[in-house]
Enzyme design. Structure first.
Site, PDB file in Angstrom:
ATOM      1  N   ASP A 132     -35.807  26.671   8.868  1.00 27.59           N
ATOM      2  CA  ASP A 132     -34.475  26.399   8.327  1.00 27.59           C
ATOM      3  C   ASP A 132     -33.451  27.452   8.718  1.00 27.59           C
ATOM      4  O   ASP A 132     -32.287  27.340   8.350  1.00 27.59           O
ATOM      5  CB  ASP A 132     -34.536  26.323   6.793  1.00 27.59           C
ATOM      6  N   ASP A 135     -34.119  21.500   2.078  1.00 28.96           N
ATOM      7  CA  ASP A 135     -35.419  21.298   2.699  1.00 28.96           C
ATOM      8  C   ASP A 135     -36.334  20.692   1.627  1.00 28.96           C
ATOM      9  O   ASP A 135     -36.044  20.777   0.433  1.00 28.96           O
ATOM     10  CB  ASP A 135     -35.963  22.642   3.194  1.00 28.96           C
ATOM     11  N   ASP A 151     -36.525  27.500   2.702  1.00 30.56           N
ATOM     12  CA  ASP A 151     -37.409  28.629   2.402  1.00 30.56           C
ATOM     13  C   ASP A 151     -38.203  29.132   3.591  1.00 30.56           C
ATOM     14  O   ASP A 151     -38.995  30.055   3.446  1.00 30.56           O
ATOM     15  CB  ASP A 151     -38.396  28.240   1.291  1.00 30.56           C
TER      16      ASP A 151
END
Length: 1161
Positions: A852, A484, A848
């Site tokens: 996700d 990410d 995080d």
């Protein structure tokens, strides 16, 4: 644990069914029905008695056979027992349960059963009485529904509720209706079974491993190996005790984490409010959330008020999330797509606010209970972990079969040899079976996990926590890692770089400080368009929004519980929050703002929609304005065309290519007659006036570039998956080294079909600044794969969707070269990970946030950057706030995998050494003694196996990944050559012994250990003892995945001690030890030194052989076989693309290949 629900797995680890939040109600399992036949049941009872319980043991190991023996097939709707096969091929036996209910059906709220088949009644199988037929599987309840002719998850009753259905239920349920629903849905409890020690003992003892141990112990005792049998019995008892304690402790810990019972206030249909236990809640119950918050015991849709929720337990995201009411309408409600309106079980509501009544809290309707909740789904993934499809584990089972075949050969040989002696048939039978207990080492499975246990311990010391230890070995084979962007590669916090006002006339100058903006709608948008809330005096919310508010200097104020002051200041409008301008002395010179703005309605940010909006009013309730903030492209698409500057795209491209995070802002005035409390999001977010751009600087974390460089040097692909702008993502990719200097970026642009055009796919060369010209494009066009030009593909979410749907034949090629995936929705991130896995990549994912979670769980190794010690959102959780944990995890994975390989080979060779010794001594009519077996197995092998795996990982990441297959030519050849050397050394020791002048033959009138001590046994004992130590050194490999052997200080110490003991026993044994171990006392020192030299020669030849095999001496066989294609699809695709210099064709529209029916999607 599954047996607690009446479920018995048919061998092997349980494999769950993947249960997404919005799933199909009908089970995708293969369900076969069976009814008991009385005479068959009685016949099985008789067979069990006659077989002394062996038939029951067989049925315990293979429940399917028990079902087939006792039952006959029948339709599932009439069955007493069901045989279930899940999507992974795992089989289970479950019992069908029945329960009487008060009516003949349970009506669905707000539904018409004639209009919609999916909202039919839950029918109950009736025979005079109304019965509900169901079964429990992994905590989930499945009901029989005749109209569908299938067992369906009980959640079918509420999965098709619309938002309007939810609002119709805010009046509450009656006690009778709640009781009726509870019979159907069951209690709202995530019940993790904690079995009694007696039950656990029964199940553990009946494990095939321990049955084999009992058989072995009885066999050894019958052959007079009492000491050895007693020691193994004691060790087995200790092992069972530790195992039972750990299993029960883990179950109790998980139960305490999963089980949540609180008091909840429920609204009844009479208007009254009752305090009930959360276990009594059912879907449709209307619950009141107090202002001070609540730990949610169920999944619920928010109907009124706002809630600030901490979801870190589920997502690992420590930032609280603002939840707002579900939008009214006929759209189907789905918790996954409407997360901002859903309160999930296990999350903590920090505070709740009512818009209608001060201090009243919020109102929500229960949508899911028990294991059907989000928390239940995650607990289920721990209780019933997904089967890991890893070659090492598959090959280990196949290798045991090879050892079993070897044991059969040894058994036949021993029967032939012993039958030539005067041994009785009982002795022949016992000693032949003894070969099986030697060749198949019962400690092999435990030894394989040693490396994983050490790796898990080291990871924990470095702040990386693991809830799925088998995945550590999988990390050793990772070939691609997805990251990410925001908060992972870049800093979580953003600094405001400036604001640029825009309109149809164009953009103004960049204003570096928003406080310098003149009073107007752009400043109001910056101050008001957010979801920040106050907890006490502390503002909570997204870091970006906190920075945005802070840059304006405005202050957030929320209505007091009594509602004094604020409500009157803004008329009769219900207020969520008030934004007040800074005091005059804090305002810049020439700027004077005194009028506050109140936020009356919020539509929270959605990753799917890429935007959020608010409705504000001025004092007195006048001047209602809607403000919108989000991705610039999305904001511009919702604005009136004439209000968007003509240079919008160029300006956005400029900022994004420089790595800035850009947000678009827009507004529109609302009509005075508009009812703010009921206005829909669609009405607010349309026909807007473009206001400008908020430009924020998102710095790359200092560790990111080093980590990406390390991974690329190790030939591990790195991929960025983000929801941000594609140009910003490309800039960050260049900054952190994913796209190197001199490497080109090509944008992939795919469009879906329209009424007037077919779907199209094009590849465009990205601009690289002033130096990029036609010449560069020509070079690329002439040949992308000529070795001097490297390129990366960049794809946005819309193009990715179009590729998957309309260009499946091109998708694998794009995935092979894709490095940047931008504007990706959460479900698209998961889809990308799955698509890469279909190319045979082992995919890692590091993120995080909540967006996700799906990708983290889908990946082979998901790493969540979180302060939580162990978030169940992913297998690994790192307390570090940067990606430095990724190389560490891969290094530990490789170290663990190599250690598992070494231990597996060592345990196999230990068995082969003993196998050889016993067969050689059988040939000479003797055998190893009781304490000799004990000395080898416990003192030598066990102590070495325990400390062998302690070696840590190498500090470098090598470009080559370790092998994962045990059934390869190098592994099998290594074992075969070592076996030959072992046999040669032992036979040589025997021949050397027999050639001595002082040699005394053994007593041939007796056989086995009865004729100990003798010289034949003593010679073989000496060399084989050294061989156990030799193989531990040869099999302990270091470079390039582990630190050198000498760094494992404890292993070296144990090695030297055991080598000293063995040398002492051979060269200068104490008489008492000779007597204990039944060794022949030899005084010839030259003979003893010859045996030691023989062992040393065995070591050097074995070590040299292993080094040659490791360095590819067997590659000549591959040359003879010829070059073969890789089994991995991504390697074949890479070769294909390397041989295709014309792909991708630049600036050429590619139509879909209609003839292609096979592809990734």
């Amino acid at each position: 644990m599954a047996s607690e629900n009446g479920v018995q797995p048919l061998g092997g680890p349980s494999s769950p069914i993947h249960r997404p939040l919005c799933h199909s109600a009908i089970s995708h399992m293969d369900v076969q029905g069976y009814r008991f036949v009385r005479w068959r049941v009685w016949l099985c009872y008789v067979g069990s008695v006659l077989s002394v319980g062996l038939l029951l043991l067989l049925f315990h190991w293979r429940p399917r056979l028990g079902v087939l023996a006792r039952c006959r097939p029948c339709p599932p709707g009439l069955a007493d027992t069901l045989l279930i096969r899940d999507s992974c091929g795992q089989q289970y036996v479950v019992e069908v349960l029945t329960e009487e209910i008060e009516g003949s059906s349970v009506e669905q709220p707000g539904t018409d059963t004639e209009e919609n088949e999916w909202r039919d009644t839950v029918q109950l199988y009736s025979d005079e009485k109304a019965l509900m037929r169901y079964y429990m599987f992994e905590g989930l309840r499945f009901l029989w529904m005749p109209k569908k002719g299938a067992y369906c998850r009980v959640s079918v009753l509420c999965e098709d509720w619309t938002c309007d259905d939810l609002y119709r239920q805010q009046g509450g349920l009656s006690l009778q209706e709640q009781s009726a629903r509870r019979k159907v849905y069951g209690h709202n409890l995530i019940d993790v079974p904690v079995k009694s020690y007696l039950q656990l003992l029964f199940e553990e003892v009946l494990n095939p491993f321990y049955i084999f141990q009992v058989f072995s112990i009885l066999l050894w005792m019958s052959d007079n190996y009492y000491y050895y049998a007693a020691c193994i019995f004691i060790i087995s008892l200790i092992s069972i005790a530790i195992s039972l304690y750990e299993i029960r402790k883990q179950s109790a810990t998980l139960r305490s984490m999963a089980q949540l019972v609180v008091s909840v206030r429920v609204r009844r249909d009479t208007g009254a409010e009752d305090n009930v236990s959360s276990t009594e809640l059912v879907p449709g119950d209307c619950i009141l959330i107090p202002e001070e918050g609540l730990l949610l015991p169920c999944d619920a849709a928010l109907l009124a008020g706002e809630c600030m929720v901490n979801e870190s337990m589920l997502t690992g995201e420590s930032i609280p999330v603002m939840k707002t009411p579900v939008p009214a309408g006929g759209a189907r409600y789905c918790p996954d797509s409407q997360r901002r309106h859903t309160l999930f079980c296990g999350t903590q509501v920090i505070q709740a606010k009512s818009r209608q009544q001060a201090g009243a809290g919020a109102l929500a309707v229960v949508t899911r209970t028990g294991f059907f909740t989000a928390k239940g789904d995650l607990i289920s993934s721990i209780l019933y972990p997904q089967a890991i499809n890893f070659r090492f584990y598959r090959d280990a089972m196949k290798f045991l079969l090879i050892l079993g075949a070897l044991a059969l050969i040894g058994t036949v040989y021993s029967i032939v040899i012993l039958s030539r002696t005067e041994a009785t048939w009982t002795e022949i039978f016992i000693r032949s079976l003894d070969i099986v207990t030697i060749v198949v080492p019962p400690a092999l499975p435990a030894a394989m996990t040693t490396g994983t246990i050490y790796a898990q311990s080291r990871l924990k010391k470095n702040g990386v926590f693991c809830i799925s230890p088998p995945r550590i070995n999988v990390c050793g084979k990772i070939s691609l890692f997805c990251f990410d962007k925001t908060g992972t590669l870049t800093e979580e916090g953003l600094d405001v770089w400036g604001v640029m006002e825009g309109s149809g006339a164009g953009f103004g100058e960049l204003v570096p400080d928003p406080r310098l903006l003149p009073p107007g709608q752009l400043l109001s948008a910056l101050a008001c368009c957010h979801s920040v809330a106050l907890l006490g005096d502390q503002p909570l919310g997204d870091p970006l929004e906190l920075k945005m508010i802070d840059s304006t200097g405005w202050e957030l104020e929320e209505p007091s519980p009594e509602g004094e002051g604020v409500e009157g200041e803004f008329g009769r409008v219900s207020i969520l929050a008030v934004m007040r301008p800074p005091s005059p002395e804090l305002q810049p010179e020439g700027v004077s703002i005194s009028e506050p703005v109140a936020i009356a309605r919020r539509f929270p940010f959605s990753s799917t929609l890429q935007r959020m909006s608010v409705v504000t009013v001025a004092p007195g309730g006048r001047n209602a304005l809607a403000f919108l903030k989000g991705a610039p492209e999305m904001v511009a698409s919702l604005c009136l065309r004439e209000s968007v500057p003509a240079e919008f795209s160029d300006t956005l491209r400029h900022f994004a290519s420089e790595g800035f995070r850009v947000l678009g802002l827009a507004c529109k005035p609302l009509d005075e007659q508009t009812d703010i409390s009921s206005i829909e999001r669609g009405a607010v977010e349309s026909q807007l006036q473009f206001l400008g751009l908020l430009v924020m600087k998102n710095l790359v974390k200092p560790e990111s570039a080093d980590v990406i460089g390390t991974l690329r040097q190790a030939q591990l692909r790195t991929v960025m998956v983000t929801g941000d702008n594609i140009l910003t993502a490309v800039n960050v990719a260049r900054s952190c080294g994913m796209v190197g200097m001199g490497e080109r970026v090509i944008f992939v642009h795919a469009t879906p079909p329209t009424d007037h055009s077919l779907p199209a796919l094009q590849f465009h060369l990205a601009e690289s600044g002033a130096g990029a010209g036609q010449g560069d494009a020509d070079i690329l066009t002439q040949g992308l794969y000529q070795g001097n030009v490297h390129y990366h593909l960049a794809v946005n979410g819309k193009s990715f969707s179009a590729l998957c749907e309309h260009f499946p034949e091109y998708l694998p090629k794009v995935l092979m070269r894709g490095t940047v995936y931008a504007r990706m929705a959460p479900d698209q991130k998961t889809q990308l990970v799955t698509a890469l896995q279909k190319l045979n990549y082992r995919v890692g994912m590091c993120g995080d946030g909540a967006n996700d979670c799906g990708a983290l769980r889908a990946a082979d190794a998901g790493v969540s950057l979180s302060e939580a010690e162990a978030s169940v959102a992913s297998p690994f959780t790192s307390k570090s706030d940067n990606i430095s944990c990724v190389p560490l995890l891969i290094r530990e994975g490789r170290c663990s995998l190599v250690t598992s390989f070494s231990l597996f080979k060592y345990m196999a060779l230990y068995s082969l050494i003993q196998f050889s010794s016993v067969l050689i001594l059988y040939t000479e009519k003797t055998n190893l003694g009781d304490l000799q077996f004990l000395f080898f197995d416990l003192l030598l092998v066990t102590s070495l196996a325990i400390v062998m795996g302690r070696g840590g990982p190498s500090k470098e990441l090598h470009p080559q990944r370790p092998p994962a297959s045990l059934l390869t030519l190098p592994v099998l050849a290594s074992l075969l050559f070592h076996l030959i050397l072992i046999i040669l050394a032992q036979v040589a020791a025997l021949l050397v012994t027999m050639s001595q002048d002082w040699f005394v033959p053994l007593n041939a009138t007796v056989s086995g250990a009865a004729n100990l001590p003798n010289l034949e046994d003593t010679g073989v004992f000496a060399v084989s003892g050294f061989q156990y130590i030799i193989m531990a050194v040869v099999m302990t490999k270091g470079y390039p995945y582990k630190k050198p052997l000498y760094t494992n200080v404890l292993f070296v110490f144990v090695l030297l001690v055991l080598l000293g003991i063995m040398s002492w026993l051979v060269l200068y044994p104490a008489p008492i030890l000779d007597r204990l171990l039944q060794l022949y006392t030899v005084t010839d020192i030259n003979y003893k030194l010859l045996l030691v030299a023989l062992a040393a020669l065995n070591f050097f030849t074995s070590y040299l052989m292993e080094v040659l095999i490791d360095n590819g001496v067997l590659n000549c066989f591959r040359t003879l076989r010829g070059k073969t294609e890789s089994k991995k699809q991504y390697k074949r695709l890479d070769t294909l693309l390397s041989d295709t210099p014309t792909w991708p064709p630049l600036d050429q529209p590619l139509p879909p290949q209609q003839c292609s029916v096979i592809g990734l999607s």
